[in-house]
Scaffold this active site. Structure first.
Site, mmCIF file in Angstrom:
data_model
loop_
_atom_site.group_PDB
_atom_site.id
_atom_site.type_symbol
_atom_site.label_atom_id
_atom_site.label_comp_id
_atom_site.label_asym_id
_atom_site.label_seq_id
_atom_site.Cartn_x
_atom_site.Cartn_y
_atom_site.Cartn_z
ATOM 1 N N SER A 91 0.826 -1.222 0.000
ATOM 2 C CA SER A 91 0.000 0.000 0.000
ATOM 3 C C SER A 91 0.857 1.267 0.000
ATOM 4 C CB SER A 91 -0.939 0.005 1.206
ATOM 5 O OG SER A 91 -0.184 0.019 2.393
ATOM 6 N N SER A 137 14.819 -6.755 6.605
ATOM 7 C CA SER A 137 15.233 -6.554 7.983
ATOM 8 C C SER A 137 15.425 -5.052 8.151
ATOM 9 C CB SER A 137 16.502 -7.354 8.259
ATOM 10 O OG SER A 137 17.016 -7.094 9.540
ATOM 11 N N TYR A 144 11.140 -3.041 18.080
ATOM 12 C CA TYR A 144 11.312 -3.076 16.626
ATOM 13 C C TYR A 144 12.629 -3.788 16.303
ATOM 14 C CZ TYR A 144 12.068 -1.548 11.831
ATOM 15 O OH TYR A 144 12.315 -1.525 10.480
ATOM 16 N N LYS A 196 13.427 -7.421 14.265
ATOM 17 C CA LYS A 196 14.340 -7.545 13.120
ATOM 18 C C LYS A 196 15.520 -8.468 13.454
ATOM 19 C CE LYS A 196 12.008 -4.828 10.304
ATOM 20 N NZ LYS A 196 11.365 -5.335 9.089
#
Ligand SMILES: NC(=O)c1ccc[n+]([C@@H]2O[C@H](COP(=O)([O-])OP(=O)(O)OC[C@H]3O[C@@H](n4cnc5c(N)ncnc54)[C@H](OP(=O)(O)O)[C@@H]3O)[C@@H](O)[C@H]2O)c1
Length: 264
Positions: free
Chosen positions: A9, A125, A139, A143
């Site tokens: 998107s 990543s 976050y 990753k």
């Protein structure tokens, strides 16, 4: 090639789907809301946290195309704030969208790629997957999880002619900054006075970062390679330097540099 890419998107996903479809590939891209801006792309509505929906999407591609050559696991989001103040719900969303979303997609495509005896898996990543970033700790954790998983996946899938590539972007100007879910309570701000300054710095760097079509072009080159490299850092020179320093400096020195950068 038949390409399955998640999260088209906006940002990297949008630019990559645009470029790959213009190049003549059959592109199947996922969105969570009604989007139809790319006429040559086949849109699939799903949330990558939904295992069944991901399985059905892959089934749909196989029924139409008979194969999947490339999975680009791009969908992701970030939460920002002191680790101590993240709620259980926020942490789960972070790990489920970024890490479990990848696992769902890989599990869905692998049986077909193994049968084909070929396939490319590309996972987004981050530089934050190579170093723990303050006030983006969960976050970074999501990753780092991708990094560990892909290192093992690469070894397990090599005998089937499947390659795994991990891309670590630095700061890019995409929808990511606006979508970040930040801790806003005055309690968090008061307990960690450095938080606001650090997150402002992060957002300033991202807003002035590279444009997502740079990464789209890199992905296009990767999928054309017979044997792509395992890891790519796509960033400014300073951020590539930070990755290098993290590997070679004593941990204490590197932490001091990172802390200074984020006003800690
Ligand atoms: N921008 C950067 O500086 C940067 C740096 C390093 C790594 N990355 C990584 O690059 C990837 C793409 O991010 P971007 O920068 O292009 O950000 P973006 O513009 O916000 O795009 C993220 C895409 O992921 C989708 N998404 C998020 N959660 C999802 C879920 N649970 N299920 C399905 N789709 C979901 C979003 O859909 P909606 O529109 O529905 O939310 C959107 O299409 C992410 O994995 C991000 O961690 C970005």
């Amino acid at each position: 090639m038949v390409i399955f890419i998640t999260g088209i998107s906006s940002g990297f996903g949008l630019e990559t789907a645009r470029l790959l479809s213009q190049e003549g590939h059959a592109v199947y891209g996922t969105v969570r809301r009604e989007v139809t801006s790319l006429p040559q792309v086949n849109y699939i509505r799903l949330d990558v946290r939904d295992t069944k929906a991901v399985q059905q999407a892959v089934q749909q591609i196989i029924e139409t195309e008979g194969r999947i050559d490339v999975l680009i696991n791009n969908a992701g989001m970030g939460i920002g704030g002191p680790l101590e103040f993240a709620t259980e719900e926020e942490i789960r969303e972070q790990m489920d969208a970024n890490f479990m979303g990848l696992v769902h997609c890989v599990d869905a495509v692998l049986p077909y790629m193994r049968k084909q005896g070929s396939g490319k898996i590309i996972a987004l990543s981050s530089i934050g997957g190579l170093m723990g970033l303050p006030f983006q700790g969960f976050y970074s954790a999501s990753k780092f999880a991708i990094e560990g998983y892909c290192e093992a996946l690469r070894l397990e899938t090599k005998p089937f002619g499947i390659t795994v590539t991990v891309i670590r972007p630095g700061d890019f100007s995409t929808g990511f900054t606006g979508s970040r879910k930040k801790a806003t309570s005055s309690e968090a701000q008061q307990a960690y006075p450095a938080y606001q300054k650090a997150i402002d710095k992060v957002e300033h760097d991202e807003s002035g970062g590279l444009k997502p079509h740079v990464l789209a072009r890199r992905i296009s080159r990767i999928i054309r390679k017979k044997n792509p490299r395992y890891g790519y850092v796509v960033s400014s020179f300073e951020q590539r330097l930070s990755v290098f320093l993290k590997q070679f400096l004593p941990a204490k020195w590197f932490a001091a540099i990172l802390g200074k950068y984020y006003y800690l």
